[in-house]
Design a protein around this motif. Sequence first.
Motif, PDB file in Angstrom:
ATOM      1  N   ALA A 130       0.084  15.248  13.363  1.00  0.00           N
ATOM      2  CA  ALA A 130       0.528  14.068  12.834  1.00  0.00           C
ATOM      3  C   ALA A 130      -0.464  13.418  11.685  1.00  0.00           C
ATOM      4  N   GLN A 131      -0.075  12.988  10.596  1.00  0.00           N
ATOM      5  CA  GLN A 131      -1.062  12.761   9.500  1.00  0.00           C
ATOM      6  C   GLN A 131      -0.457  11.359   8.695  1.00  0.00           C
ATOM      7  N   TRP A 132      -1.390  10.702   8.477  1.00  0.00           N
ATOM      8  CA  TRP A 132      -0.922   9.481   7.714  1.00  0.00           C
ATOM      9  C   TRP A 132      -2.334   8.998   6.780  1.00  0.00           C
ATOM     10  N   VAL A 133      -2.100   8.918   5.785  1.00  0.00           N
ATOM     11  CA  VAL A 133      -3.186   8.696   4.715  1.00  0.00           C
ATOM     12  C   VAL A 133      -2.626   7.441   3.933  1.00  0.00           C
ATOM     13  N   GLN A 160      -6.274   7.894   7.810  1.00  0.00           N
ATOM     14  CA  GLN A 160      -7.137   7.840   6.821  1.00  0.00           C
ATOM     15  C   GLN A 160      -6.886   7.048   5.728  1.00  0.00           C
ATOM     16  N   PHE A 161      -7.963   6.011   5.515  1.00  0.00           N
ATOM     17  CA  PHE A 161      -7.673   4.943   4.502  1.00  0.00           C
ATOM     18  C   PHE A 161      -8.350   5.663   3.148  1.00  0.00           C
ATOM     19  N   VAL A 162      -7.753   5.847   2.207  1.00  0.00           N
ATOM     20  CA  VAL A 162      -8.312   6.044   0.666  1.00  0.00           C
ATOM     21  C   VAL A 162      -7.960   4.972  -0.469  1.00  0.00           C
ATOM     22  N   THR A 163      -8.717   5.130  -1.470  1.00  0.00           N
ATOM     23  CA  THR A 163      -8.559   4.341  -2.830  1.00  0.00           C
ATOM     24  C   THR A 163      -7.222   4.968  -3.320  1.00  0.00           C
ATOM     25  N   ASP A 164      -6.823   6.067  -3.389  1.00  0.00           N
ATOM     26  CA  ASP A 164      -5.533   6.684  -4.114  1.00  0.00           C
ATOM     27  C   ASP A 164      -4.959   7.608  -3.158  1.00  0.00           C
ATOM     28  N   VAL A 165      -3.642   7.496  -2.916  1.00  0.00           N
ATOM     29  CA  VAL A 165      -3.061   8.499  -2.164  1.00  0.00           C
ATOM     30  C   VAL A 165      -2.293   9.677  -3.003  1.00  0.00           C
ATOM     31  N   THR A 166      -2.311   9.346  -4.245  1.00  0.00           N
ATOM     32  CA  THR A 166      -1.570  10.451  -5.089  1.00  0.00           C
ATOM     33  C   THR A 166      -2.004  11.872  -4.727  1.00  0.00           C
ATOM     34  N   PRO A 167      -3.265  12.414  -4.966  1.00  0.00           N
ATOM     35  CA  PRO A 167      -3.713  13.771  -4.685  1.00  0.00           C
ATOM     36  C   PRO A 167      -3.043  14.163  -3.235  1.00  0.00           C
ATOM     37  N   PHE A 168      -3.192  13.406  -2.143  1.00  0.00           N
ATOM     38  CA  PHE A 168      -2.575  13.704  -0.971  1.00  0.00           C
ATOM     39  C   PHE A 168      -1.425  14.040  -0.970  1.00  0.00           C
ATOM     40  N   GLU A 169      -0.366  12.974  -1.395  1.00  0.00           N
ATOM     41  CA  GLU A 169       0.962  12.925  -1.770  1.00  0.00           C
ATOM     42  C   GLU A 169       1.510  14.582  -2.410  1.00  0.00           C
ATOM     43  N   LYS A 170       0.676  14.799  -3.585  1.00  0.00           N
ATOM     44  CA  LYS A 170       0.825  15.825  -4.143  1.00  0.00           C
ATOM     45  C   LYS A 170       0.839  17.312  -3.381  1.00  0.00           C
ATOM     46  N   ASP A 219      -3.297  -9.389   4.229  1.00  0.00           N
ATOM     47  CA  ASP A 219      -3.727 -10.477   5.254  1.00  0.00           C
ATOM     48  C   ASP A 219      -4.293  -9.725   6.427  1.00  0.00           C
ATOM     49  N   GLY A 220      -5.215  -8.674   6.033  1.00  0.00           N
ATOM     50  CA  GLY A 220      -5.841  -7.938   7.466  1.00  0.00           C
ATOM     51  C   GLY A 220      -4.891  -6.743   7.502  1.00  0.00           C
ATOM     52  N   ARG A 221      -5.468  -5.843   8.367  1.00  0.00           N
ATOM     53  CA  ARG A 221      -4.630  -4.785   8.817  1.00  0.00           C
ATOM     54  C   ARG A 221      -5.417  -4.290  10.106  1.00  0.00           C
ATOM     55  N   PRO A 222      -4.713  -3.261  10.857  1.00  0.00           N
ATOM     56  CA  PRO A 222      -5.471  -2.793  12.198  1.00  0.00           C
ATOM     57  C   PRO A 222      -6.104  -1.476  11.558  1.00  0.00           C
ATOM     58  N   ASN A 223      -7.252  -1.317  12.420  1.00  0.00           N
ATOM     59  CA  ASN A 223      -8.177  -0.041  12.348  1.00  0.00           C
ATOM     60  C   ASN A 223      -7.601   1.259  12.467  1.00  0.00           C
ATOM     61  N   TRP A 224      -6.427   1.563  12.001  1.00  0.00           N
ATOM     62  CA  TRP A 224      -6.005   2.796  11.950  1.00  0.00           C
ATOM     63  C   TRP A 224      -6.603   3.991  11.878  1.00  0.00           C
ATOM     64  N   ASP A 225      -7.648   4.224  11.356  1.00  0.00           N
ATOM     65  CA  ASP A 225      -8.608   4.970  11.224  1.00  0.00           C
ATOM     66  C   ASP A 225      -9.182   5.439  12.421  1.00  0.00           C
ATOM     67  N   LEU A 226      -9.314   4.548  13.246  1.00  0.00           N
ATOM     68  CA  LEU A 226      -9.726   4.620  14.708  1.00  0.00           C
ATOM     69  C   LEU A 226      -9.088   5.676  15.338  1.00  0.00           C
ATOM     70  N   ALA A 227      -7.533   5.664  15.345  1.00  0.00           N
ATOM     71  CA  ALA A 227      -6.705   6.584  15.776  1.00  0.00           C
ATOM     72  C   ALA A 227      -6.248   7.685  14.946  1.00  0.00           C
ATOM     73  N   GLY A 228      -7.038   7.977  14.038  1.00  0.00           N
ATOM     74  CA  GLY A 228      -6.863   9.210  13.513  1.00  0.00           C
ATOM     75  C   GLY A 228      -6.307   9.047  12.034  1.00  0.00           C
ATOM     76  N   PRO A 266       0.779  -1.303   0.138  1.00  0.00           N
ATOM     77  CA  PRO A 266      -0.056  -0.066  -0.095  1.00  0.00           C
ATOM     78  C   PRO A 266       0.962   1.164   0.036  1.00  0.00           C
ATOM     79  N   ASN A 267       0.675   2.224  -0.992  1.00  0.00           N
ATOM     80  CA  ASN A 267       0.988   3.593  -0.706  1.00  0.00           C
ATOM     81  C   ASN A 267       0.610   4.315   0.499  1.00  0.00           C
ATOM     82  N   ALA A 268       1.220   5.110   0.947  1.00  0.00           N
ATOM     83  CA  ALA A 268       0.824   6.100   2.275  1.00  0.00           C
ATOM     84  C   ALA A 268       1.530   7.257   2.003  1.00  0.00           C
ATOM     85  N   MET A 269       1.119   8.277   2.830  1.00  0.00           N
ATOM     86  CA  MET A 269       1.714   9.630   2.769  1.00  0.00           C
ATOM     87  C   MET A 269       1.766   9.583   4.476  1.00  0.00           C
ATOM     88  N   VAL A 270       2.940  10.034   4.887  1.00  0.00           N
ATOM     89  CA  VAL A 270       3.230  10.184   6.331  1.00  0.00           C
ATOM     90  C   VAL A 270       3.637  11.580   6.646  1.00  0.00           C
TER      91      VAL A 270
END
Length: 506
Positions: free
Chosen positions: A265-268, A286-296, A275-284, A228-232
């Motif tokens: 702090a930001q994490w998109v 953000q899950f998205v389908t495409d991180v590209t515009p956030f990275e830009k 094989d599954g993942r934590p519900n990081w969105d409950l801790a702030g 998964p791509n992510a913006m940190v």
Amino acid sequence: MSNNQLKQANLANLPSHIDIPRYDRSQLKAGIVHIGVGGFHRAHQAMYINELLQTPGSEQWAICGIGLLENNRSLRDILVKQDYLYSLVVRHPNGQIDNKIIGSMIDFIFAPDNKQKVIDKLANIDTKIVSLTITEGGYNIDPLTGDLDLDNPDIAHDIAHPNDPKTAFGYIAAALKIRKANNSQAFTVQSCDNIQHNGVVTRKMLLSFTAQLDPELSQWIAQYVAFPNAMVDRITPVTTKDDIDYVAQHFGLTDEWPITCESFAQWVIEDNFSDGRPNWDLAGAQFVTDVTPFEKMKIRLLNAGHSVLGLLGSIHGYGTIDETISDKGFSDYLRAFMDLEVTPLLDELDGINLEQYKDTLIERFSNPNIKDSLVRICSESSAKLPKFIIATVHENLAAGRDCSLAALVIATWCLYSDKQVNQQQEAIDIQDVMGDELAEYAHQTTNHKLSFLKLEGLFGDLMSQAAFSQVYADAIEALYSPTSNIKNIMKNTLENKQHALALETK
């Protein structure tokens, strides 16, 4: 072991204003194995997991840290002594400080002492995610081709000796080979590094590596492993003795490696896991389908904003980001650059108000408790500016827009590379692998105003684009004047831009 050492048994003795883990750490399982336990990881991903663990139901998502390098030995020793606990000191711009103990890490394996233990941990089916903060250098990217650097000695070693790995890719490949042989579920490989399209980059490098090592494994990884791509984002300065002293004084405990960070702090994250993942969105997060515009958005505003302040502030003689932006001339110039030359190029984003985001950036940069040095900000500008600022210039030119504010920043980079002193004639510490080449082209500026732009690998065809080369030449003339004053030049450039915009709207 001292009674005032940070460790699990002493948490109950902490003052009530310290936020401690409210979950049973003995019940946690390390579903995440993290390679590269630096300050950013401890202020970011491990913090998000710590917040998530406060709510029951996520016990399988604790972290096992991995140290690949010999210089991780002291960190391992400290974490073991402290039951893998550490302090997080969160400093707000207004002076408020949040004091926390982070408990989401429950183990740490030091690879130089036991490589097989690392491979076995990664291969264990309890490990659902292998995450990385190994810095850009850890990906072994050839800067000329963008491909994996197969000539890198460690990469060559790992291809020749797959059971004796040195690199993150070597360990990951060895573990995935076991998963494949056992017909087990693949784990997710999740980059948390500040690299654009970090998941795509990680996948490309790992597939290139395994193609040399084991083509069948490479095909299996391509089919079954998610990246998964992510913006940190979180500014995390290097730990100092003052940080250690602060914790000793305010916590009443000794923490030999606390972490200090800003409050933002930001994490998109792209929601793409094997094989599954934590519900990081409950801790702030953000899950998205495409991180590209956030990275830009982040690269063109935050990262570019740092470079604008870094180069202009360095020439003036400032030393840190907060010192620079506290000067209204610099903050006005930065805000105008963001509003007039970047914002028109950005997409609307779910959950993001761009005006508020820019306000927050100014506030973050102004934080007097986070001393971010301009030397660090300007280091490796040759790798940063093409993505951060020059890409914006090309897009504005294609749209027929003025880019005189960015042109002054690039012209200032030329002066910075050429003279290597500020306007008080104090030496500037330049750290750039292209430093000699930048200086060579910049030195020719007095004979040819556009000479710096001849570095086509950085600037493309900017020299031949009259809409840019003219405003750049004007900036060079002003900067190289015997009476040059960067603050006056910024003021004049901004006034001319605003005047031109006012005429356009009439």
